[in-house]
Design an enzyme around this catalytic site. Structure first.
Site, PDB file in Angstrom:
ATOM      1  N   ILE A  13       0.885  -1.169   0.002  1.00  0.00           N
ATOM      2  CA  ILE A  13       0.104  -0.053   0.096  1.00  0.00           C
ATOM      3  C   ILE A  13       0.893   1.129   0.136  1.00  0.00           C
ATOM      4  O   ILE A  13       0.558   2.353  -0.732  1.00  0.00           O
ATOM      5  CB  ILE A  13      -0.743  -0.135   1.205  1.00  0.00           C
ATOM      6  CG1 ILE A  13      -2.234  -1.004   1.013  1.00  0.00           C
ATOM      7  CG2 ILE A  13      -1.754   1.198   1.238  1.00  0.00           C
ATOM      8  CD1 ILE A  13      -2.860  -1.264   2.253  1.00  0.00           C
ATOM      9  N   SER A 128      -6.454   0.085  11.439  1.00  0.00           N
ATOM     10  CA  SER A 128      -7.108  -1.077  10.827  1.00  0.00           C
ATOM     11  C   SER A 128      -8.725  -1.227  11.874  1.00  0.00           C
ATOM     12  O   SER A 128      -8.557  -0.829  13.035  1.00  0.00           O
ATOM     13  CB  SER A 128      -6.524  -2.369  11.373  1.00  0.00           C
ATOM     14  OG  SER A 128      -7.222  -3.595  10.826  1.00  0.00           O
ATOM     15  N   TYR A 151      -2.148  -7.991  16.482  1.00  0.00           N
ATOM     16  CA  TYR A 151      -2.390  -7.042  15.643  1.00  0.00           C
ATOM     17  C   TYR A 151      -3.634  -6.146  15.965  1.00  0.00           C
ATOM     18  O   TYR A 151      -3.544  -4.772  15.811  1.00  0.00           O
ATOM     19  CB  TYR A 151      -2.830  -7.499  14.207  1.00  0.00           C
ATOM     20  CG  TYR A 151      -3.106  -6.765  13.120  1.00  0.00           C
ATOM     21  CD1 TYR A 151      -1.823  -6.033  12.474  1.00  0.00           C
ATOM     22  CD2 TYR A 151      -4.137  -6.506  12.672  1.00  0.00           C
ATOM     23  CE1 TYR A 151      -2.249  -5.284  11.281  1.00  0.00           C
ATOM     24  CE2 TYR A 151      -4.482  -5.501  11.334  1.00  0.00           C
ATOM     25  CZ  TYR A 151      -3.273  -5.024  10.963  1.00  0.00           C
ATOM     26  OH  TYR A 151      -3.577  -4.406   9.670  1.00  0.00           O
ATOM     27  N   LYS A 155      -3.300  -1.894  16.843  1.00  0.00           N
ATOM     28  CA  LYS A 155      -3.686  -1.131  15.882  1.00  0.00           C
ATOM     29  C   LYS A 155      -4.870  -0.218  16.566  1.00  0.00           C
ATOM     30  O   LYS A 155      -5.100   0.974  16.271  1.00  0.00           O
ATOM     31  CB  LYS A 155      -4.711  -1.629  14.822  1.00  0.00           C
ATOM     32  CG  LYS A 155      -3.730  -2.357  13.775  1.00  0.00           C
ATOM     33  CD  LYS A 155      -2.942  -1.410  13.040  1.00  0.00           C
ATOM     34  CE  LYS A 155      -2.159  -2.021  11.751  1.00  0.00           C
ATOM     35  NZ  LYS A 155      -1.280  -0.762  11.201  1.00  0.00           N
TER      36      LYS A 155
END
Length: 227
Positions: A13, A128, A151, A155
Site C-alpha cells: 500500500i 485497522s 495486531y 492497531k
C-alpha cells in the site's frame, strides 16, 4: 508542491500510495528499512528514498534530518509501516507494538518540527478496523471472527495515538484509517484482499482532503468508523 513522507513504502500500500501521490504532484520520500529496496522503489516511481526503520530512533532522526535539509518542511506524513504477528508471546508482542504503535510515536515526534512549518500539515495513520472494539464485538462484522490479538491491540493503540495527537496539536490534522482488506505480503497467508491500488486510493483521498475536516478520527472509504 506538497512534501510527503511515507513509512514502509518500498512495497504494498505504501508503494502504491506513493505512486498515486506523485501523479498528484507531491514530492514523495519513500521510507524503507532496506536501503537498496528503498532506492530501487524510488527509482521506479521517480520519488526520493530515505533509510527509515521505525523501530530505530537514530534511523528516524537521520531520515527527518535529510528531509529538513532538502525541503525545510513536511506537509504530509503517512504512517504505513506495519507488521502482523499471528503468534502470541512476549517477543511477538514487543515487535507488534514497537512497529505498529511506538514507531508512530518515534516518527511523529521527529516530524513535528517540520510539520509545524507547513501551511496545511496532515498526518495519516494506516490503522485497522481490527483495532475497533465496535467491529470486533459485532457478529455482523468479519473482524469478530479473526483472532489476531496482537495486531488488533496494536492497531487500537495506533488509533488512540491519532486521537491524542489531534488533541495535543490542533494545528495539525490527524487521521487514522481502515484501508480495506488488501492483498499484500502481510495478508498472503490468508489468501484475501483486493488490489493495493484500490486501498491506496482510500489513503490518498483522506491524505488530500480539505485540511479543515475533522481531526482525531478513524475512517474508512465510507466515512467515520466507530471504534
Amino acid at each position: 508542491m506538497t512534501v510527503t513522507l511515507i513509512t514502509g513504502a518500498n512495497k504494498g500500500i505504501g508503494y502504491e500510495t506513493a505512486r498515486q501521490l506523485l501523479e498528484r504532484g507531491h514530492e514523495v520520500y519513500l521510507g524503507a528499512r532496506d536501503v537498496e529496496r528503498g532506492e530501487k522503489a524510488a527509482a521506479e516511481l521517480g520519488a526520493r528514498s530515505v533509510q527509515l526503520d521505525v523501530t530505530d530512533d537514530a534511523s528516524v532522526g537521520r531520515a527527518l534530518a535529510t528531509i529538513e535539509a532538502a525541503e525545510g518542511r513536511l506537509d504530509l506524513l503517512v504512517h504505513n509501516a506495519g507488521v502482523l504477528e499471528t503468534g502470541l508471546d512476549g517477543p511477538a508482542a514487543l515487535r507488534s507494538f514497537d512497529v505498529n504503535a511506538v514507531g508512530i510515536v518515534r516518527v511523529t515526534e521527529a516530524a513535528l518540527p517540520l510539520l509545524r512549518r507547513s501551511a496545511a500539515p496532515r498526518v495519516v495513520t494506516i490503522s485497522s478496523s481490527m483495532g475497533s472494539f465496535w467491529a470486533v464485538t459485532n457478529p455482523d462484522r468479519p473482524e469478530s471472527a479473526m483472532p489476531l490479538a496482537l495486531y488488533a491491540a496494536s492497531k487500537a493503540a495506533a488509533t488512540m495515538l491519532t486521537l491524542q495527537y489531534a488533541k495535543a496539536h490542533p494545528g495539525i490534522t490527524f487521521t487514522a484509517l481502515e484501508p480495506g482488506t488488501t492483498a499484500t505480503d502481510m495478508t498472503a497467508a490468508f489468501g484475501i484482499g483486493r488490489p493495493v491500488a484500490d486501498s491506496a486510493r482510500v489513503v490518498v483521498r483522506l491524505a488530500t482532503q480539505d485540511p479543515a475536516g475533522p481531526s482525531g478520527t478513524l475512517q474508512d472509504e465510507a466515512g467515520l468508523l466507530p471504534w
